[in-house]
Design a protein around this motif. Sequence first.
Motif, PDB file in Angstrom:
ATOM      1  N   UNK A 176       0.845  -1.193   0.000  1.00 13.86           N
ATOM      2  CA  UNK A 176       0.000   0.000   0.000  1.00 13.86           C
ATOM      3  C   UNK A 176       0.883   1.247   0.000  1.00 13.86           C
ATOM      4  N   UNK A 177       0.694   2.171  -0.943  1.00 12.57           N
ATOM      5  CA  UNK A 177       1.545   3.370  -1.002  1.00 12.57           C
ATOM      6  C   UNK A 177       1.393   4.291   0.196  1.00 12.57           C
ATOM      7  N   UNK A 178       0.344   4.081   0.989  1.00 12.59           N
ATOM      8  CA  UNK A 178       0.123   4.938   2.156  1.00 12.59           C
ATOM      9  C   UNK A 178       0.731   4.366   3.431  1.00 12.59           C
ATOM     10  N   UNK A 179       0.975   3.042   3.441  1.00 10.98           N
ATOM     11  CA  UNK A 179       1.350   2.370   4.687  1.00 10.98           C
ATOM     12  C   UNK A 179       2.304   1.217   4.372  1.00 10.98           C
ATOM     13  N   UNK A 180       3.534   1.307   4.851  1.00  8.88           N
ATOM     14  CA  UNK A 180       4.565   0.316   4.535  1.00  8.88           C
ATOM     15  C   UNK A 180       4.289  -1.050   5.156  1.00  8.88           C
ATOM     16  N   UNK A 181       3.440  -1.101   6.176  1.00 13.34           N
ATOM     17  CA  UNK A 181       3.139  -2.374   6.832  1.00 13.34           C
ATOM     18  C   UNK A 181       1.964  -3.109   6.202  1.00 13.34           C
ATOM     19  N   UNK A 182       1.319  -2.484   5.220  1.00  8.30           N
ATOM     20  CA  UNK A 182       0.177  -3.106   4.550  1.00  8.30           C
ATOM     21  C   UNK A 182       0.668  -3.752   3.261  1.00  8.30           C
ATOM     22  N   UNK A 183       0.717  -5.083   3.232  1.00 12.27           N
ATOM     23  CA  UNK A 183       1.319  -5.781   2.104  1.00 12.27           C
ATOM     24  C   UNK A 183       0.457  -6.969   1.692  1.00 12.27           C
ATOM     25  N   UNK A 184       0.393  -7.197   0.387  1.00 11.21           N
ATOM     26  CA  UNK A 184      -0.325  -8.332  -0.192  1.00 11.21           C
ATOM     27  C   UNK A 184       0.669  -9.198  -0.952  1.00 11.21           C
ATOM     28  N   UNK A 185       0.511 -10.512  -0.820  1.00 10.50           N
ATOM     29  CA  UNK A 185       1.428 -11.465  -1.445  1.00 10.50           C
ATOM     30  C   UNK A 185       0.637 -12.458  -2.285  1.00 10.50           C
ATOM     31  N   UNK A 186       1.105 -12.677  -3.508  1.00  9.67           N
ATOM     32  CA  UNK A 186       0.537 -13.696  -4.385  1.00  9.67           C
ATOM     33  C   UNK A 186       1.311 -14.989  -4.196  1.00  9.67           C
ATOM     34  N   UNK A 187       0.618 -16.053  -3.829  1.00  7.42           N
ATOM     35  CA  UNK A 187       1.267 -17.338  -3.594  1.00  7.42           C
ATOM     36  C   UNK A 187       0.729 -18.373  -4.572  1.00  7.42           C
ATOM     37  N   UNK A 237       3.666 -26.894  -6.596  1.00  5.36           N
ATOM     38  CA  UNK A 237       3.257 -27.362  -7.922  1.00  5.36           C
ATOM     39  C   UNK A 237       3.072 -28.864  -7.983  1.00  5.36           C
ATOM     40  N   UNK A 238       3.610 -29.587  -7.013  1.00  5.25           N
ATOM     41  CA  UNK A 238       3.581 -31.049  -7.054  1.00  5.25           C
ATOM     42  C   UNK A 238       2.575 -31.669  -6.093  1.00  5.25           C
ATOM     43  N   UNK A 239       2.013 -30.863  -5.227  1.00  4.15           N
ATOM     44  CA  UNK A 239       1.049 -31.393  -4.262  1.00  4.15           C
ATOM     45  C   UNK A 239      -0.102 -30.402  -4.089  1.00  4.15           C
ATOM     46  N   UNK A 240      -1.294 -30.928  -3.965  1.00  5.03           N
ATOM     47  CA  UNK A 240      -2.436 -30.070  -3.661  1.00  5.03           C
ATOM     48  C   UNK A 240      -2.293 -29.576  -2.223  1.00  5.03           C
ATOM     49  N   UNK A 241      -2.579 -28.296  -2.035  1.00 10.28           N
ATOM     50  CA  UNK A 241      -2.445 -27.732  -0.697  1.00 10.28           C
ATOM     51  C   UNK A 241      -3.278 -26.460  -0.598  1.00 10.28           C
ATOM     52  N   UNK A 242      -3.454 -26.003   0.611  1.00 11.79           N
ATOM     53  CA  UNK A 242      -4.176 -24.763   0.862  1.00 11.79           C
ATOM     54  C   UNK A 242      -3.234 -23.595   1.105  1.00 11.79           C
ATOM     55  N   UNK A 243      -1.947 -23.806   0.935  1.00 10.54           N
ATOM     56  CA  UNK A 243      -0.960 -22.740   1.123  1.00 10.54           C
ATOM     57  C   UNK A 243      -0.732 -21.995  -0.184  1.00 10.54           C
ATOM     58  N   UNK A 244      -1.822 -21.485  -0.749  1.00  8.34           N
ATOM     59  CA  UNK A 244      -1.781 -20.727  -1.994  1.00  8.34           C
ATOM     60  C   UNK A 244      -2.936 -19.744  -1.993  1.00  8.34           C
ATOM     61  N   UNK A 245      -2.819 -18.691  -2.797  1.00 13.67           N
ATOM     62  CA  UNK A 245      -3.843 -17.648  -2.810  1.00 13.67           C
ATOM     63  C   UNK A 245      -3.222 -16.297  -2.532  1.00 13.67           C
ATOM     64  N   UNK A 246      -4.044 -15.346  -2.105  1.00 11.18           N
ATOM     65  CA  UNK A 246      -3.546 -14.028  -1.698  1.00 11.18           C
ATOM     66  C   UNK A 246      -3.457 -13.988  -0.174  1.00 11.18           C
ATOM     67  N   UNK A 247      -2.290 -13.608   0.320  1.00 11.28           N
ATOM     68  CA  UNK A 247      -2.082 -13.450   1.759  1.00 11.28           C
ATOM     69  C   UNK A 247      -1.876 -11.968   2.059  1.00 11.28           C
ATOM     70  N   UNK A 248      -2.475 -11.518   3.154  1.00 10.42           N
ATOM     71  CA  UNK A 248      -2.475 -10.096   3.500  1.00 10.42           C
ATOM     72  C   UNK A 248      -1.927  -9.896   4.907  1.00 10.42           C
TER      73      UNK A 248
END
Length: 238
Positions: free
Chosen positions: A124-135, A139-150
């Motif tokens: 976020x350009x207004x706040x350095x602690x506000x971050x979004x990550x694309x995960x 690729x080799x196993x189905x998992x729930x450790x994927x998506x957008x993390x905030x």
Amino acid sequence: KDVIDRGWGKDVGPFRAGRISAVSGVIGEPGTFYAGLPAGGVWKTTNAGATWWPIFDDVKDAEVIGALEVAPSNGNTIYVGTGDLIAGGGNAEGNGMYKSTDAGATWTHVGLEKTKQIPSIVVDPREANMVLVAAQGDARHKSEDRGVFRSTDGGTRWTRTLFVDDSTGIQKLAIAFDRPDVVFATTVRHYTPVPSGPPVVPPQGLGGGGGPAGAQRSQGPTGTSIYKSLDGGATWKE
């Protein structure tokens, strides 16, 4: 070569460093840039590319960089996501997120270890602690450790705010700089089962368009969609 010959561009390095997966500059410092490499960590220049030096070598557990973003509101704060996109059949995995608060002098691991591959970050350009990550996830196993993390506290805690399914990851995030609450995310299928037997190479070679290799890529849904958030990535709508 044509671009360079015509004076449209100039190679400014880092030379012999390999493919560049991420780059970010510092607002207010026109000569300062950071570059992330899939096989070479993070490099920094303070003179617009005349010289570069590696600043991630002290991190011994990860060198594969998939994403890098300097906080627009604080040039000393840098976020780095490890794990690169699959390219040419390679699978370069990482161990989550790293953060620097002193312009790359030191680094702290800030979680998301199981996401494996992180191709995009927005701050976020207004706040350095506000971050979004694309995960993208494993690729080799189905998992729930994927998506957008905030995270709203600079990576101390993460909340998964967008999850499609256990086989679909996030490819790219983009934020509207003039309206930072507006964020877009693209998804893509990111799961290929590990073959049970020895690899089989079709007669036409790997990556052909008409044989088994090409047919395998075209089977089933791709998982590609665009999602939009109007509240800084807290909630999403396809």
